[in-house]
Structure formats: C-alpha cells, structure tokens
Design a protein around this motif. Structure first.
Motif, PDB file in Angstrom:
ATOM      1  N   ILE A 154     -20.910  21.259  77.981  1.00  0.00           N
ATOM      2  CA  ILE A 154     -20.362  22.578  78.252  1.00  0.00           C
ATOM      3  C   ILE A 154     -19.603  22.560  79.580  1.00  0.00           C
ATOM      4  CG2 ILE A 154     -22.175  23.813  77.010  1.00  0.00           C
ATOM      5  CD1 ILE A 154     -23.248  24.477  79.944  1.00  0.00           C
ATOM      6  N   GLY A 155     -18.740  23.562  79.753  1.00  0.00           N
ATOM      7  CA  GLY A 155     -18.072  23.791  81.023  1.00  0.00           C
ATOM      8  C   GLY A 155     -18.120  25.277  81.336  1.00  0.00           C
ATOM      9  N   LEU A 156     -18.294  25.613  82.614  1.00  0.00           N
ATOM     10  CA  LEU A 156     -18.423  27.003  83.025  1.00  0.00           C
ATOM     11  C   LEU A 156     -17.356  27.357  84.054  1.00  0.00           C
ATOM     12  CD1 LEU A 156     -22.305  27.328  83.493  1.00  0.00           C
ATOM     13  CD2 LEU A 156     -20.941  28.227  81.616  1.00  0.00           C
ATOM     14  N   ALA A 157     -16.760  28.546  83.908  1.00  0.00           N
ATOM     15  CA  ALA A 157     -15.879  29.154  84.914  1.00  0.00           C
ATOM     16  C   ALA A 157     -16.256  30.628  84.960  1.00  0.00           C
ATOM     17  CB  ALA A 157     -14.423  28.941  84.565  1.00  0.00           C
ATOM     18  N   LEU A 158     -17.464  30.903  85.450  1.00  0.00           N
ATOM     19  CA  LEU A 158     -18.018  32.246  85.362  1.00  0.00           C
ATOM     20  C   LEU A 158     -17.370  33.199  86.353  1.00  0.00           C
ATOM     21  CD1 LEU A 158     -21.815  31.454  84.903  1.00  0.00           C
ATOM     22  CD2 LEU A 158     -20.025  31.733  83.182  1.00  0.00           C
ATOM     23  N   ARG A 159     -17.246  32.786  87.587  1.00  0.00           N
ATOM     24  CA  ARG A 159     -16.698  33.689  88.591  1.00  0.00           C
ATOM     25  C   ARG A 159     -15.231  34.006  88.316  1.00  0.00           C
ATOM     26  NH1 ARG A 159     -15.223  32.109  94.781  1.00  0.00           N
ATOM     27  NH2 ARG A 159     -14.298  34.123  95.357  1.00  0.00           N
ATOM     28  N   GLU A 160     -14.466  33.017  87.895  1.00  0.00           N
ATOM     29  CA  GLU A 160     -13.028  33.218  87.728  1.00  0.00           C
ATOM     30  C   GLU A 160     -12.678  33.881  86.411  1.00  0.00           C
ATOM     31  OE1 GLU A 160      -8.886  30.672  88.362  1.00  0.00           O
ATOM     32  OE2 GLU A 160     -10.780  29.607  88.105  1.00  0.00           O
ATOM     33  N   LEU A 163     -16.005  32.562  81.613  1.00  0.00           N
ATOM     34  CA  LEU A 163     -15.692  31.652  80.508  1.00  0.00           C
ATOM     35  C   LEU A 163     -16.784  30.604  80.354  1.00  0.00           C
ATOM     36  CD1 LEU A 163     -13.769  30.413  78.361  1.00  0.00           C
ATOM     37  CD2 LEU A 163     -12.655  29.176  80.242  1.00  0.00           C
ATOM     38  N   LEU A 164     -17.200  30.413  79.098  1.00  0.00           N
ATOM     39  CA  LEU A 164     -18.085  29.325  78.696  1.00  0.00           C
ATOM     40  C   LEU A 164     -17.350  28.492  77.663  1.00  0.00           C
ATOM     41  CD1 LEU A 164     -20.794  27.784  78.322  1.00  0.00           C
ATOM     42  CD2 LEU A 164     -21.462  29.583  76.713  1.00  0.00           C
ATOM     43  N   GLN A 192     -16.722  34.135  75.746  1.00  0.00           N
ATOM     44  CA  GLN A 192     -16.966  35.029  76.880  1.00  0.00           C
ATOM     45  C   GLN A 192     -18.462  35.001  77.164  1.00  0.00           C
ATOM     46  OE1 GLN A 192     -15.892  39.151  76.334  1.00  0.00           O
ATOM     47  NE2 GLN A 192     -15.581  39.446  78.534  1.00  0.00           N
ATOM     48  N   PHE A 193     -18.814  34.550  78.363  1.00  0.00           N
ATOM     49  CA  PHE A 193     -20.212  34.291  78.671  1.00  0.00           C
ATOM     50  C   PHE A 193     -21.056  35.568  78.621  1.00  0.00           C
ATOM     51  CE2 PHE A 193     -23.728  33.875  81.674  1.00  0.00           C
ATOM     52  CZ  PHE A 193     -24.329  32.713  81.217  1.00  0.00           C
ATOM     53  N   SER A 194     -20.612  36.628  79.281  1.00  0.00           N
ATOM     54  CA  SER A 194     -21.421  37.849  79.366  1.00  0.00           C
ATOM     55  C   SER A 194     -21.623  38.481  78.001  1.00  0.00           C
ATOM     56  CB  SER A 194     -20.769  38.845  80.322  1.00  0.00           C
ATOM     57  OG  SER A 194     -19.447  39.154  79.899  1.00  0.00           O
ATOM     58  N   ALA A 208      -8.199  33.989  75.354  1.00  0.00           N
ATOM     59  CA  ALA A 208      -7.857  32.755  74.642  1.00  0.00           C
ATOM     60  C   ALA A 208      -7.121  33.099  73.355  1.00  0.00           C
ATOM     61  CB  ALA A 208      -9.118  31.949  74.339  1.00  0.00           C
ATOM     62  N   SER A 209      -5.890  32.633  73.255  1.00  0.00           N
ATOM     63  CA  SER A 209      -5.123  32.897  72.037  1.00  0.00           C
ATOM     64  C   SER A 209      -5.680  32.123  70.847  1.00  0.00           C
ATOM     65  CB  SER A 209      -3.650  32.531  72.251  1.00  0.00           C
ATOM     66  OG  SER A 209      -3.511  31.162  72.601  1.00  0.00           O
ATOM     67  N   GLN A 210      -6.307  30.979  71.109  1.00  0.00           N
ATOM     68  CA  GLN A 210      -6.981  30.185  70.078  1.00  0.00           C
ATOM     69  C   GLN A 210      -8.422  29.951  70.546  1.00  0.00           C
ATOM     70  OE1 GLN A 210      -4.979  26.683  68.633  1.00  0.00           O
ATOM     71  NE2 GLN A 210      -2.953  27.544  69.062  1.00  0.00           N
ATOM     72  N   PRO A 211      -9.382  30.688  70.022  1.00  0.00           N
ATOM     73  CA  PRO A 211     -10.778  30.556  70.498  1.00  0.00           C
ATOM     74  C   PRO A 211     -11.387  29.185  70.261  1.00  0.00           C
ATOM     75  CG  PRO A 211     -10.471  32.582  69.256  1.00  0.00           C
ATOM     76  CD  PRO A 211      -9.247  31.774  69.038  1.00  0.00           C
TER      77      PRO A 211
END
Length: 751
Positions: A154-160, A163-164, A192-194, A208-211
């Motif tokens: 997995i990769g996370l960009a939660l603050r920005e 995104l998961l 979407q993480f939340s 994301a245009s392509q999920p």
C-alpha cells in the motif's frame, strides 16, 4: 529630510523583516537597541525564527493564533530535546498482522493475514493515534478497510490527498484453467481513506479519473514480487521487483499521474538493481543503485496536456541526472538489501491552494516538520562472499538531508519532452511491450565519488544490534532507535543544522562559564590563602611578644646556650662523673645523656618553630625512607587547600550518557543532559567498507542526541512529529518470533 529604515512605522518594518532569513534577522538583532526590541517583542518574527531554527513549516489553514502556534512549537521542541514522555497508551493487536504496515499522518496501519498463512494480505486495519491536543487521551480502536482482492502493498498520502493506494493482484480472467503458473494481473486501487474506513466497501477517490490503474501482467513462475510505492502531488511512483525469480527478470519503475490516470514514464533495470525509492522533491526521485553502489537522482517528467477524447501519449523513458557514489566495498562483499525512507514526503505545489478551495480541512495542527530538508535514513545489509565467512551479514545505516542531495541535482537540458508516438491502450502496457519501445541504451550520466560529497553530508552508524526492518524511524530532523532483544533506553538524534549550531553555542557558553567560575574560585582561593598567611604571621608575632619581647642579644645568647646544651647532651659531656683523662668529645651516650639530648632537641625545635620566619612554613616532601616496615617508601604533605580542585572538562553524567562515546555532554536544565556530536567518526574496518585499499569511511554530519531515562523492552521503535511507537514484548503482547509480526504497540506521547 532623508528617511532611515528605523524611522519607518513598526508594522511596516516588521513586514519587511518577515522576508529576511534567520541569519539576517540575527544580524539585525546586533545592529541597534531599536531593532533588537522590535524583533524580540514581535510574535510573528519570533514565530518565523522558531520555524526556521526547528526546520518546521507553518500550516496557514490551522485555526490557532500566532501566539498559540509559537507557544506550542517551543513546548514541542523542548519536549523532544529532553525526551519527555507525557503519556503512554497501550494498544493490543487482536488480529493476525501480515508483513504490510505504514505509519504516517497520525495513522498506524497493518495488513490482515489469514490464519496459518504468510501471504497474501486479505485486508487492512488501522488506528488513528491520539494526540496531547485532544485533551483526554484514550486507547484507540481498530478500524477495517476491505479491498476485495489480495494485497501486495500500500501507499498513503493522507495529509495531502486523503489517498490510499492499494497494489493488488488477481488471476488473469482470460485463463480458463487456473494453475500456480497462471498469469496474474497487478493493479492499483485509488481509494479515499476517510470514506473507505466508514464504508463496508472501498470508496474510489473522487479526484482519480480512473480508480483502478493497470500496472502489468506477470507470470506466476516469477514468484512473490516486492514493491515500493510513494505519492507526491499528482505523481505516483511504483517500483516493482521479483527478488526470488533470478537474473532472468528485470526491475520496473512506473511513474503515474494518478489523477489523470495515465502512465507518464517507465524505466527498466537489471534484476535487483533497485530495491527502494524516495522523493527528494515533487520533481526529483532518488533510487539507490545496488549494482553501481550509488544514489541515482532521476528527474520526473512534467504532466502532458492532451485532449480528453484521445489516448494519452506513450510513456517516456526515465534517465538518471547524476549518480552520487557510496563508499566502495571490497570485492568479497556485496550489498544484498537497501531500504530508504524520509518522512514527511514533499507536498505538491498546489497543496494549500487546493485545501483552501475545497472548504474542508481536517488538518488543524499549527505546523509540521518541513519536508524539503528532512533527513533520509538508509539501511543496508552487507554480506561476505568468501567461503570462510559466507553468509555473515553486517547492518549499516546512514543519514543525509534531502537538501544535501538536491544540491548536486541539475535539471536535464534540454528538458524531457513527449514526442508524437502512436497511442496505445492500457492493456498493452506490459513489461515486454514497454521494453521493446524503450531505448536500448541510456547515455552515461555524471558520477560524483563519495569523498567529494559524502563525509560532510552524512553520518554512518553500525546497526547490528538495532532493528532496521521497520523503516519509519525518522521524521523531519529526528531519528529514533533502540537496542534489539534487550531492555534499553530510547535514543533520539536531532540532525537539524540550526539545532546543532544552537547546542554548540550553549556548549561554548557553558565552557566559558566554567572557565570563569574556575578562575574566580582560583582567585578566591589565593585571596583566602593570603589572608590565612597574614593571620598566621600575626599569631607568630603575638607569640614573640608573649615570650617577653626578647631582645636580639638575649635571643642570640639563648640560641648559643641551646646549641651548647644540645652538644653536651649528644656527646655525653658532663662535668660530673666523667673519668680522668677522658676527652671532652669522646664517650658514648649514657641513659641520662640520651634523655637530656631528647629533651634538648625537642625544646630547641619548639623555640625555632615559634620564632622562625613564615617562609619556613611552606610545605615540603619527606625523603624516601627505605627502612619503612609497612613498605610505604614516601609520604607527601600537601599544601592547605580550602576548595577541591575543579576540572572544567570532567562533568558528572547520567548512567545513560556513556562518557566513552564521542561528543560533548551538555546540561540543558531540569536534570536533563544531551550529547552534541560534531566530531568525524569512521566505520570499523571489519565492515569491509572502503574498497580494496581499506580506506576509512568518515562522516561528519552533526547531531544532538537525547536519551530516555527509562529503559524499554521494545523490539523496534517508530516515530512521527509528536509520538514514538514501540513494539512491545511480554506474555500477552509480544512479537511473533516466526514471522516478525508485532502483536502489540505502545504509543508514547512526547510533550
């Protein structure tokens, strides 16, 4: 009449000073009293100074006032410096964790594995970590995210982005007879993480245009794949390797624009050339190269503009801008694994603007560690290949700032462009088709040897006794560590340049204070010694007066009489009882003569002691006595010394501060001490680092080391901006010995 800078209104002058760097503000403080008063009493200037000195960045979306931010920032910096643990919260892990984990943005996430199996990961569980700003701190509850596919990583960009990114795989649906060798499809799910954490099914990310992004199709015979994934701005970087397949396969790097859903660039390399990656900035990627033993800096191509009705342009091939060499190894050694991580990740250029326009902002923290100058941690495993030591592995780690590496990066010239190529469908983007379309050879890139860039920018550590599998051990300027398999204190090292410079100033000030105190004590000792001597002289003079104020002639007569009586007593010369014809100075001592001699000598010495000048009172050393029955051949009489001797370079240090280690121990108040390390150190030669010539590897990057007073029995420790996470041992909460899986954590809140 000309107008000077100081004559400007204070609010205008403060506005001008806000644009100055810290070095210029420091110079202004020394200019005049007016500027000094203005800078030290201005909340915004003090806040800007504190931000730069602690390598943090302001969060303009925070609801806190400037004074509240300044107070919180100073308190947090002081707490980390003293390593003050305000509260500890224990969390039990009731599920069976897999090898997947991440720790960022105040979230601790673990994968969920099936009972009795190592792989695959079937789901995700996470906890939102408590903060001291929350008021009442409670133990968090685990929450679940279901993906519906087998998860690789997995990769996370939660603050920005909230995104998961989940990298998953499934069997090729076109294969009607699945077998263990059936081709598998690797995809990236952008969630979407939340929203996914509160829903029974995964929620696609709205930007994301392509999920779901297609990555590639791999053969089952290639075995388990390993990957690294990082997200910054609109860029998603994915490194895909197959460590168990052998040199017949390649390493693949993919660069995606995850919002537009198209592949921007790719890069293929020989097997096990790359095993990890990290962002230096939004536009520069770092790839440690195991083959060439270097750090490759790779520019990321810009996003292309294309009509939404057509296919995106074909991906370009990445090229290395410069390679920064690592210390050479001897031919009998090889690097078998390297991992790197820097936290936090850089933010996209439009981060704050997009957050402000979106209307909602859950990030209420007043400030964050600045990502542009955060440190990177590199963990390496070096293995011997000689028969007698085959399999022996040494663990080495080193730390470097992002900005130190970016200093050597130069943007490609001419810039990378997107040539008009035939459009392709997403299912054509497999490794074989990409390798056919990529250029067969890359042009050579410049290389900078380690001695030319490394020693002043890095700090190396031997980490054989430190757990290095858990890579999230840094945040901002700090690096946390603990000894493995033993109860030990937690050690936090602060590599902030200004923090080191500040401690250097404190050390010099304390050293000067000690020297001044030593000089003052010495002066006071001399004054008291002189007063004591004068007092003794007065006492001697009073004794002389008490003897009846003996005149010089009488004293001389008394002295001659004493000498005569001593001589007569020693040689036994008496008028009575002496034989006829005997010599005046012949004959042995009689018993009466011996007693008289002893009394005469004692009286004579007593008189001399009372009437001798003060110079005779100086201390002296007795000569060696060879006939001493106790074996003590000498006795030393020391001078009068009312105060103990003080050595300014010897300080009493706590048991957690080993005085044999390099560095200077500094008292920071409250019974707390830190160690300042600015000396250059070398790695032990047994690590075979330094090439065939055995040249020592020097590192000079300074840091300030804080050590906890309490010892902790943790298998590993992690950290973020305000917490330390400890993996605990115990009868109920312990580390799984077979699979290295944590089954319990402690959350240590620093404050």
């Amino acid at each position: 009449m000309s107008q000077t800078l100081i004559s400007l209104p204070p609010e205008l002058l403060i506005r001008i000073l806000c644009y100055l760097p810290l070095s210029s503000l420091t110079s202004c403080l020394l200019t005049c009293k007016s500027l000094y008063t203005l800078i030290t009493t201005s909340t915004i200037l003090q806040y800007l100074i504190e931000l730069e000195s602690t390598s943090t960045s302001d969060n303009p979306l925070s609801p806190f006032s400037l004074s509240e931010k300044l107070s919180k920032l100073r308190a947090r910096s002081e707490a980390w410096r003293k390593l003050s643990i305000a509260k500890t919260v224990g969390v039990r892990i009731k599920h069976r964790p897999s090898g997947i984990y991440d720790f960022t943005g105040g979230v601790y996430l673990l994968g969920v594995a099936e009972v009795g199996s190592l792989r695959p990961t079937k789901g995700l569980k996470y906890v939102e970590l408590p903060s001291l700003d929350d008021g009442e701190v409670k133990s968090p509850e685990w929450k679940s995210i279901e993906v519906g596919e087998d998860i690789i990583d997995i990769g996370l960009a939660l603050r920005e982005h909230d995104l998961l990114a989940v990298v998953a795989y499934h069997d090729d649906p076109t294969d009607l007879l699945p077998t263990p060798l059936t081709p598998q499809i690797i995809t990236i799910h952008l969630l979407q993480f939340s929203a996914s954490s509160t829903s029974s099914k995964p929620c696609p990310h709205p930007l994301a245009s392509q999920p779901v992004l297609f990555v590639c199709k791999v053969m089952g015979a290639q075995g388990h794949c390993s990957l690294g994934i990082e997200i910054v701005g609109d860029t998603l970087a994915l490194l895909l390797t197959f460590p168990y397949s052998g040199p017949t396969t390649k390493d693949w790097l993919y660069i995606w624009d995850w919002k537009k859903g198209y592949l921007k660039a790719t890069y293929d390399a020989d097997w096990m050339t790359y095993t990890t990656l990290a962002f230096l900035s939004e536009h520069v990627l770092l790839l440690p190269n195991l083959t060439t033993q270097s750090l490759d800096l790779v520019p990321i191509p810009p996003t292309a503009s294309y009509p939404t009705s057509s296919y995106p342009p074909a991906p370009t091939r990445l090229r290395t801008s410069i390679s920064l060499g690592l210390p050479p190894l001897k031919s009998i050694c090889t690097i078998i694994r390297m991992a790197c991580r820097a936290e936090p990740n850089p933010l996209g250029a439009a981060y704050y603007e997009s957050k402000a326009n979106s209307g909602g902002n859950e990030d209420t923290q007043g400030f964050h560690d600045a990502p542009e100058d955060a440190i990177l941690i590199f963990n390496m495993l070096i293995q011997d290949t000689v028969p007698l030591r085959f399999g022996h592995v040494s663990s080495v780690s080193f730390v470097v700032h992002r900005s130190s590496l970016l200093r050597y990066f130069r943007a490609p010239s001419p810039p990378l462009s997107f040539p008009p190529l035939p459009s392709v469908s997403k299912m054509d983007l497999d490794p074989e088709s990409q390798s056919r379309s990529s250029s067969p050879e890359d042009p050579p890139c410049p290389t900078l040897d380690f001695p030319l860039w490394g020693p002043p920018a890095t700090r190396w550590f031997l980490t054989d006794n430190t757990p290095t599998r858990w890579i999230t051990t840094t945040c901002g300027q700090r690096y946390v560590s603990v000894l493995e398999d033993n109860a030990s204190p937690i050690v936090v090292r602060d590599f902030g340049r200004l923090a080191v410079k500040k401690m250097e100033g404190v050390w010099k000030e304390q050293k000067a204070r000690r020297e001044r105190r030593t000089k003052e004590e010495k002066r006071r000792e001399e004054e008291e010694m002189e007063a004591w001597r004068k007092e003794e002289e007065l006492k001697l003079e009073e004794e002389r007066l008490k003897l009846g104020k003996v005149r010089e002639g009488e004293w001389r007569k008394l002295e001659e009489d004493g000498e005569r009586r001593v001589g007569e007593a020693v040689f036994g010369v008496f008028d009575e009882g002496r034989g006829e014809g005997s010599s005046r100075f012949s004959g042995a001592l009689t018993e009466e003569g011996e007693a008289a001699a002893s009394a005469g000598v004692s009286r004579f010495r007593s008189i001399l002691a009372r009437l001798a000048p003060s110079s005779l009172l100086e201390p002296y050393e007795e000569e060696e006595d060879e006939d001493d029955e106790d074996g003590d051949t000498s006795s030393t009489f020391s001078s009068y010394h009312p105060y103990p001797v003080y050595d300014p370079d010897r300080m009493s240090i706590s048991s957690t501060m080993d005085s044999s280690l390099p560095g200077k121990v500094i008292d920071i108040g409250g019974g707390k001490k830190v160690r300042l390390v600015t000396e250059r150190t070398a790695l032990p030669v047994q690590l075979y680092v330094g090439g065939e010539e055995g040249v020592e590897v020097w590192s000079e990057l300074g840091y300030v080391e804080s050590v906890s007073e309490e010892e902790y029995d943790y298998a590993a420790v992690l950290m973020d901006e305000e917490r330390i996470i400890g993996m605990t041992f115990g009868a109920v909460v312990q580390m799984d010995e077979n699979n290295d899986r944590v089954t319990g954590i402690d959350i240590l809140l620093v404050g």
